[in-house]
Structure formats: C-alpha cells, structure tokens
Scaffold this motif. Structure first.
Motif, PDB file in Angstrom:
ATOM      1  N   PRO A 154       0.801  -1.226   0.000  1.00  0.00           N
ATOM      2  CA  PRO A 154       0.000   0.000   0.000  1.00  0.00           C
ATOM      3  C   PRO A 154       0.835   1.278   0.000  1.00  0.00           C
ATOM      4  O   PRO A 154       0.353   2.334   0.389  1.00  0.00           O
ATOM      5  N   ARG A 155       2.107   1.172  -0.419  1.00  0.00           N
ATOM      6  CA  ARG A 155       2.987   2.350  -0.405  1.00  0.00           C
ATOM      7  C   ARG A 155       2.343   3.501  -1.167  1.00  0.00           C
ATOM      8  O   ARG A 155       1.835   3.334  -2.271  1.00  0.00           O
ATOM      9  N   LEU A 156       2.385   4.676  -0.546  1.00  0.00           N
ATOM     10  CA  LEU A 156       1.798   5.860  -1.160  1.00  0.00           C
ATOM     11  C   LEU A 156       2.593   6.272  -2.390  1.00  0.00           C
ATOM     12  O   LEU A 156       3.813   6.067  -2.447  1.00  0.00           O
ATOM     13  N   PRO A 157       1.948   6.867  -3.391  1.00  0.00           N
ATOM     14  CA  PRO A 157       2.697   7.399  -4.527  1.00  0.00           C
ATOM     15  C   PRO A 157       3.631   8.515  -4.066  1.00  0.00           C
ATOM     16  O   PRO A 157       3.424   9.125  -3.011  1.00  0.00           O
ATOM     17  N   ASN A 158       4.656   8.777  -4.848  1.00  0.00           N
ATOM     18  CA  ASN A 158       5.711   9.694  -4.426  1.00  0.00           C
ATOM     19  C   ASN A 158       5.197  11.084  -4.078  1.00  0.00           C
ATOM     20  O   ASN A 158       5.700  11.720  -3.151  1.00  0.00           O
ATOM     21  N   ASP A 159       4.202  11.571  -4.819  1.00  0.00           N
ATOM     22  CA  ASP A 159       3.711  12.915  -4.512  1.00  0.00           C
ATOM     23  C   ASP A 159       3.032  12.961  -3.147  1.00  0.00           C
ATOM     24  O   ASP A 159       3.206  13.920  -2.384  1.00  0.00           O
ATOM     25  N   GLU A 160       2.278  11.901  -2.814  1.00  0.00           N
ATOM     26  CA  GLU A 160       1.627  11.864  -1.501  1.00  0.00           C
ATOM     27  C   GLU A 160       2.650  11.648  -0.393  1.00  0.00           C
ATOM     28  O   GLU A 160       2.508  12.194   0.712  1.00  0.00           O
ATOM     29  N   LEU A 161       3.682  10.840  -0.677  1.00  0.00           N
ATOM     30  CA  LEU A 161       4.748  10.673   0.311  1.00  0.00           C
ATOM     31  C   LEU A 161       5.419  12.007   0.596  1.00  0.00           C
ATOM     32  O   LEU A 161       5.696  12.351   1.748  1.00  0.00           O
ATOM     33  N   GLY A 162       5.710  12.754  -0.454  1.00  0.00           N
ATOM     34  CA  GLY A 162       6.332  14.066  -0.269  1.00  0.00           C
ATOM     35  C   GLY A 162       5.469  14.982   0.567  1.00  0.00           C
ATOM     36  O   GLY A 162       5.963  15.689   1.458  1.00  0.00           O
ATOM     37  N   THR A 163       4.170  14.972   0.288  1.00  0.00           N
ATOM     38  CA  THR A 163       3.249  15.799   1.076  1.00  0.00           C
ATOM     39  C   THR A 163       3.213  15.343   2.524  1.00  0.00           C
ATOM     40  O   THR A 163       3.258  16.163   3.450  1.00  0.00           O
ATOM     41  N   PHE A 164       3.141  14.024   2.739  1.00  0.00           N
ATOM     42  CA  PHE A 164       3.070  13.502   4.100  1.00  0.00           C
ATOM     43  C   PHE A 164       4.284  13.935   4.909  1.00  0.00           C
ATOM     44  O   PHE A 164       4.149  14.479   6.014  1.00  0.00           O
ATOM     45  N   PHE A 165       5.481  13.697   4.396  1.00  0.00           N
ATOM     46  CA  PHE A 165       6.682  14.006   5.160  1.00  0.00           C
ATOM     47  C   PHE A 165       6.874  15.515   5.320  1.00  0.00           C
ATOM     48  O   PHE A 165       7.342  15.974   6.364  1.00  0.00           O
ATOM     49  N   SER A 166       6.510  16.283   4.310  1.00  0.00           N
ATOM     50  CA  SER A 166       6.610  17.735   4.429  1.00  0.00           C
ATOM     51  C   SER A 166       5.703  18.246   5.542  1.00  0.00           C
ATOM     52  O   SER A 166       6.112  19.077   6.375  1.00  0.00           O
ATOM     53  N   GLN A 167       4.477  17.727   5.582  1.00  0.00           N
ATOM     54  CA  GLN A 167       3.543  18.155   6.624  1.00  0.00           C
ATOM     55  C   GLN A 167       3.961  17.656   8.004  1.00  0.00           C
ATOM     56  O   GLN A 167       3.786  18.355   9.000  1.00  0.00           O
ATOM     57  N   MET A 168       4.544  16.452   8.068  1.00  0.00           N
ATOM     58  CA  MET A 168       5.017  15.952   9.350  1.00  0.00           C
ATOM     59  C   MET A 168       6.161  16.810   9.894  1.00  0.00           C
ATOM     60  O   MET A 168       6.242  17.085  11.087  1.00  0.00           O
ATOM     61  N   ARG A 169       7.036  17.255   9.004  1.00  0.00           N
ATOM     62  CA  ARG A 169       8.118  18.145   9.456  1.00  0.00           C
ATOM     63  C   ARG A 169       7.565  19.461   9.978  1.00  0.00           C
ATOM     64  O   ARG A 169       8.000  19.954  11.023  1.00  0.00           O
ATOM     65  N   ARG A 170       6.622  20.020   9.236  1.00  0.00           N
ATOM     66  CA  ARG A 170       6.033  21.287   9.670  1.00  0.00           C
ATOM     67  C   ARG A 170       5.316  21.120  11.007  1.00  0.00           C
ATOM     68  O   ARG A 170       5.412  21.978  11.890  1.00  0.00           O
ATOM     69  N   THR A 171       4.617  20.000  11.149  1.00  0.00           N
ATOM     70  CA  THR A 171       3.916  19.737  12.408  1.00  0.00           C
ATOM     71  C   THR A 171       4.907  19.615  13.560  1.00  0.00           C
ATOM     72  O   THR A 171       4.695  20.167  14.649  1.00  0.00           O
ATOM     73  N   ALA A 172       6.007  18.872  13.345  1.00  0.00           N
ATOM     74  CA  ALA A 172       7.015  18.713  14.397  1.00  0.00           C
ATOM     75  C   ALA A 172       7.638  20.050  14.771  1.00  0.00           C
ATOM     76  O   ALA A 172       7.849  20.338  15.956  1.00  0.00           O
ATOM     77  N   GLU A 173       7.940  20.875  13.789  1.00  0.00           N
ATOM     78  CA  GLU A 173       8.550  22.180  14.050  1.00  0.00           C
ATOM     79  C   GLU A 173       7.596  23.090  14.817  1.00  0.00           C
ATOM     80  O   GLU A 173       7.989  23.766  15.777  1.00  0.00           O
ATOM     81  N   LEU A 174       6.333  23.101  14.395  1.00  0.00           N
ATOM     82  CA  LEU A 174       5.356  23.947  15.073  1.00  0.00           C
ATOM     83  C   LEU A 174       5.073  23.439  16.486  1.00  0.00           C
ATOM     84  O   LEU A 174       4.962  24.227  17.428  1.00  0.00           O
TER      85      LEU A 174
END
Length: 378
Positions: A163-183
């Motif tokens: 069920p690996r996410l497509p690359n664009d969704e993976l990029g979005t997921f990790f980008s949002q996780m970083r922003r969430t962690a920073e905030l």
C-alpha cells in the motif's frame, strides 16, 4: 462553548491548496485484498457473498473508497463475514490498525487547518507498534513483521504489491510531518506527544537531509535534558531511535547513558516497551503513563519474550533492546527460571550477539552479564 486555549503557532499549519488524498483507504484496502486472496475468492465472488456491488469491493481494495467511511456496524459485519469465509483471524485483527493508519495518513495528506494541538490525531493517542508498522507499510512499502507469511499467489495484472503511497503523496506527508514537528516544538508541553510522534514518523523519510534535520533538532539548546527522567524523556528516546534508522548510533548511546541511569528512567523505558509491544493493552492519551504505570501491572515474562525476539544482529536499535533485557532481568530476576524454553532461546540469541560485531561496549558488558545469569539457571 468556550474557546480552547490552543498551542501558540499551530494555527499557521494549513494546507487549503492541497488536493485530497488519491487513496484515502490505501492500507486497509490493501489488507482487505490480502485477506480475500488468501481465502481464495475473486472480487465477484466476494461481492456476491457480501451482497454488495463489485465496484464497492474494487473501491475498497484500491483504496479509492475508504473503509473508514463505512458505518461501524457495517465494518463489524464485514469482518464477521470474512472470518466465516475462512479469513485469517490474525489479518482480521490487523484490519483495525490499518484503519487507524489510514485515518492518520488521510488527515496529514489532506492537511486541514490546524488551530489546536489536540485537533491532530497524533496529539492525544499514543501509537502502538502495530499501528506504527501499518503506517510504515504505506510510507516504505515494507510489510509489518506481524503480517502472517503465506505462499505468494500470482497477481493478475499490474496490481501493487504494497500500500505504499505514490511519491507525490509521500512528499506531502513528510513535508507536513516536518512542519507539524517544528510547530509543535515551539508550542511547549501541550504539544509534546504530537511533536514526538511526528518526529518519529519523519524518520521513515529516505530523503538525504532527513538524518541531518533530526540531528539538528537534537542539538538545539531547548533539547538539552537533565540525566534521568524529564518531561522530554520520551521525545529524546524517539529521536535517538529514529536516528539509528539513518545510521547514527551516537544519539542512542548517549540516551542510554543519560536517560536510563536511574530507576525512574529504567521503569519508563520498560513501561513504554510493554505498551509498544501490546502487553499493556490499555489505550494511552499521553506519555505520562511511562512513569505513572507500576512495573507490576504488566506481564514481565511476556515482555521478556517480546524483547528476546528483538535481540538480533543488524537491528538498528539493538543496543537499546539489549539494555532493556538487562534492565528487565535486573528488576525481575526470577524470570530466568520461569520458562526453560524461553531461557534456551534467550541464551542462543545472546550467544549470537556476543559473537557478532556492531554493538557498543556497554551493550557487550550487559550481554555478558545476562549470559552469566543464564548459565547459573541452566
């Protein structure tokens, strides 16, 4: 209704320009397909047996139609029918964790405006190993270790093997996780759980700069911690274990030395292991349980079995696993004589590790101590 105080800074996390997730039910859908193919029925057969349209089965299995959107009663009926048809009970139990993983992924990828820390699904629910590994299945394509093995069945057509996410969704997921962690980092103790779990999930990102980003967070002045337990103890543990996934062992070595050098830190680590491995099965809403849970409230022998399975050369955080076995036996010494079969298995694992490279000097000393105790009980 009174307005919640909210954590400062979290109101800036918004993703109104992002497209909805293409497969909001990717993990549970893929697991449903695994259950069906292992039963040995076609989509047409399953649709007829469940009295639904074939398009419904196709939508679920592809992830385009989220199983999470079904009513709770319908999900129970679905699982009962799958069991009646010969579905693997272990896989059916995993379906709940797959649904949880889908809910987290869908929330993150769709990135709604986040005004309060507790609006995020990772802010008030401590993930277990099983749910985390379901998330990792979607992030890396690597199946959970608990997934029952079977003879691979031939696949018809270009169907995905995970069920690996497509690359664009993976990029979005990790980008949002970083922003969430920073905030969350700037939001204080209210967002501590959210910060820790976001950081841990970020470690599954294979981007070249991920390890440097995690290491930079660890070096920040506000991350300095006293020896033993502190409110940020769980955060330090997660960052240290996350960095081992990227080949950095120094953080874990330092954490074992400073984070578990007293009874409180040792107990917190064992309590976390008991929850992570499902031995303490009660849901947790924050990390305070690590110091609030009495060590006698969970099955120490079951924990030793779970930790013994993790004493394998090559595991990224094997030093932590070794230390945890050593600490558990120091706390509950009678365990070595409680199960002769486990005793032999543990002795075999310890011998293999002692003959291998890749463990720290401290871990080797602790293994030698465990090995000596095992010899005394045989």
């Amino acid at each position: 209704m009174a307005a919640r105080s909210g954590a400062p800074g979290l109101e800036t996390l918004t993703g109104s320009s992002l497209e909805p997730a293409k497969r909001p039910g990717a993990v549970s859908g893929h697991l449903l397909k695994e259950i069906r193919t292992r039963i040995g029925v076609s989509q047409d057969d399953l649709a007829e047996l469940l009295q639904v349209d074939k398009s419904t089965i196709q939508g679920w299995e592809s992830g385009r139609r989220a199983l999470n959107s079904a009513r709770a009663g319908s999900l129970r009926v679905l699982k009962r029918n799958l069991l009646r048809l010969g579905g693997d009970p272990a896989l059916l139990l995993m379906l709940d964790q797959a649904l949880d993983a889908d809910s987290v992924i869908s929330f993150v990828v769709n990135a709604p405006a986040l005004h309060h820390a507790d609006d995020h699904p990772l802010a008030s629910w401590v993930l277990t190993r099983d749910t985390t590994h379901m998330l990792a299945w979607a992030l890396t394509g690597n199946p959970p270790a608990s997934l029952p093995t079977t003879t691979k069945l031939p696949r018809r057509g270009p169907t995905p093997s995970s069920p690996r996410l497509p690359n664009d969704e993976l990029g979005t997921f990790f980008s949002q996780m970083r922003r969430t962690a920073e905030l969350a980092q700037r939001s204080g103790d209210e967002a501590a759980l959210l910060r820790r779990q976001a950081l841990y999930l970020c470690s599954y990102d294979s981007s070249p700069d991920t390890a440097a980003w995690l290491a930079e967070i660890r070096r920040r002045p506000e991350q300095a911690r006293p020896r033993g337990w502190s409110p940020d103890w769980a955060d330090a543990r997660s960052v240290a274990t996350s960095l081992t996934r990227h080949g950095d062992q120094a953080a874990l070595t330092a954490f074992i030395e400073t984070g578990m050098d007293d009874e409180i830190g040792e107990a917190a680590n064992l309590n976390y292991w008991a929850y992570w491995l499902g031995i303490d099965s009660l849901p947790k809403t924050n990390d305070q349980f690590m110091i609030a849970t009495p060590a006698q409230s969970w099955d120490a022998l079951a924990l030793l079995r779970g930790l013994t399975d993790r004493l394998k050369p090559g595991l990224a955080a094997v030093d932590l696993n070794i230390h945890s076995v050593w600490a558990l036996l120091a706390l509950r010494g009678g365990l070595l004589a409680a199960d002769p079969i486990l005793n032999r298995t543990l002795q075999e694992q310890v011998t293999v590790l002692l003959d291998s490279d890749g463990i720290s000097a401290q871990a080797r000393r602790e293994l030698t101590s465990v090995h000596y105790g095992l010899r005394l009980t045989t």
